[in-house]
Design an enzyme around this catalytic site. Sequence first.
Site, mmCIF file in Angstrom:
data_model
loop_
_atom_site.group_PDB
_atom_site.id
_atom_site.type_symbol
_atom_site.label_atom_id
_atom_site.label_comp_id
_atom_site.label_asym_id
_atom_site.label_seq_id
_atom_site.Cartn_x
_atom_site.Cartn_y
_atom_site.Cartn_z
ATOM 1 N N HIS A 181 -13.013 3.406 2.861
ATOM 2 C CA HIS A 181 -12.074 4.439 2.457
ATOM 3 C C HIS A 181 -12.837 5.660 1.950
ATOM 4 C CE1 HIS A 181 -9.219 0.935 2.224
ATOM 5 N NE2 HIS A 181 -8.474 1.829 2.826
ATOM 6 N N LYS B 7 2.471 -3.857 6.368
ATOM 7 C CA LYS B 7 2.801 -3.943 4.953
ATOM 8 C C LYS B 7 4.312 -3.826 4.720
ATOM 9 C CE LYS B 7 -1.165 -4.732 3.073
ATOM 10 N NZ LYS B 7 -1.391 -5.991 2.334
ATOM 11 N N TYR C 230 -1.208 -0.395 10.133
ATOM 12 C CA TYR C 230 -1.379 -1.069 8.839
ATOM 13 C C TYR C 230 -0.113 -0.933 8.000
ATOM 14 C CZ TYR C 230 -3.378 -2.070 4.212
ATOM 15 O OH TYR C 230 -3.635 -2.590 2.966
ATOM 16 N N SER D 79 0.845 -1.182 0.000
ATOM 17 C CA SER D 79 0.000 0.000 0.000
ATOM 18 C C SER D 79 0.887 1.241 0.000
ATOM 19 C CB SER D 79 -0.900 0.012 1.233
ATOM 20 O OG SER D 79 -1.488 1.284 1.420
ATOM 21 N N SER D 80 0.392 2.312 -0.585
ATOM 22 C CA SER D 80 1.173 3.552 -0.603
ATOM 23 C C SER D 80 1.324 4.174 0.785
ATOM 24 C CB SER D 80 0.532 4.567 -1.555
ATOM 25 O OG SER D 80 -0.787 4.872 -1.152
ATOM 26 N N CYS D 81 0.570 3.689 1.769
ATOM 27 C CA CYS D 81 0.701 4.232 3.126
ATOM 28 C C CYS D 81 2.014 3.815 3.781
ATOM 29 C CB CYS D 81 -0.483 3.827 3.992
ATOM 30 S SG CYS D 81 -0.497 2.085 4.454
#
Length: 330
Positions: free
Chosen positions: A195, A156, A152, A123-125
């Site tokens: 989201h 990842k 989260y 994920s880009s987070c």
Amino acid sequence: MTTNPPRATVVHHCPLDRSARILVAGRRGLVGSAIWRHLTSEGFTGLLGPISKDLDFRDRAAVFDWFSTNRPHIAILAAARVGGIKANATRPTEFISDNLRIQLNVLDAALQHNVQRLLFLGSSCIYPRDAAQPVREEALLTGVLEETNEAYAIAKIAGIMHVRAVRRQHGLPWICAMPTNLYGPGDNFHPENSHVLPSLIRRFHEAYVEKAPKVVNWGSGTARREFLHADDLARACLVLLERYDSDAAVNVGTGEDLTIRDLSGMVASVVGYQGSVDWDLEQPDGTPRKVLDISRMTALGWKPEISLYDGIRSTYAWYLSTGAGAATAG
């Protein structure tokens, strides 16, 4: 002004056998279902997609038993616990615990059973809150994460490191992709756990049905985000599996962003809502801006095809056609 040097993309030409047994972990989710549709349309006949009632990926013994019985040749890890800002901020324990267990079980079982090709979806987070924009893959581990979804993100990041470790120690051509914010058919429209984009679709739809004079959105609306349709990501996944082999993660997005305020206006237009919109400044905006550098992905010959407006329109049509829209208004 410092200019980043160009980066070479590692091209790996290895067309997948259309009869290969391919595990799509999380096949009923937004991402997994899109991947399943795309692989089916591309003629793959050996797809394996156990659903949660048949296999809980958090159950280590069950996962190892499944791998032993089914022996997949390729695995795509799209199973995860996901949610928006509120869900991540209020239930961080579940987000880190569930995602770590899912990843450990699938990656360990895949290694034990010698799965030759694996794609881990992050994920880009994972990138620092204040990373330079657009965010390059090299920004990983260079700064502090956004607090509202750090649990989260840490899970990842652990998955990325796990894949790199397998490559280093065992030489398997496993790879990682980092998608931006995703949406599309099969998304989660729950009022508490969704989201931002599906949340806006639900909120404006309910206001439209109820003829509410006003909609209240979270935050200031000034945060900027990038959105990619899940079907575009699905195409990218097959491109990566057939054309890429490196321990460097690959960003997958559009390379374009917009403010949440502008996104809100786009959703309202699609739904047909004409009331006013207020912004609750007591609620968090999250990361101020997040748009990805997708040059590594486009160098492989892929580019997004679905415009944001068209994607929102088709997603809203899916939302209505499944009965979800009628249910939320009831």
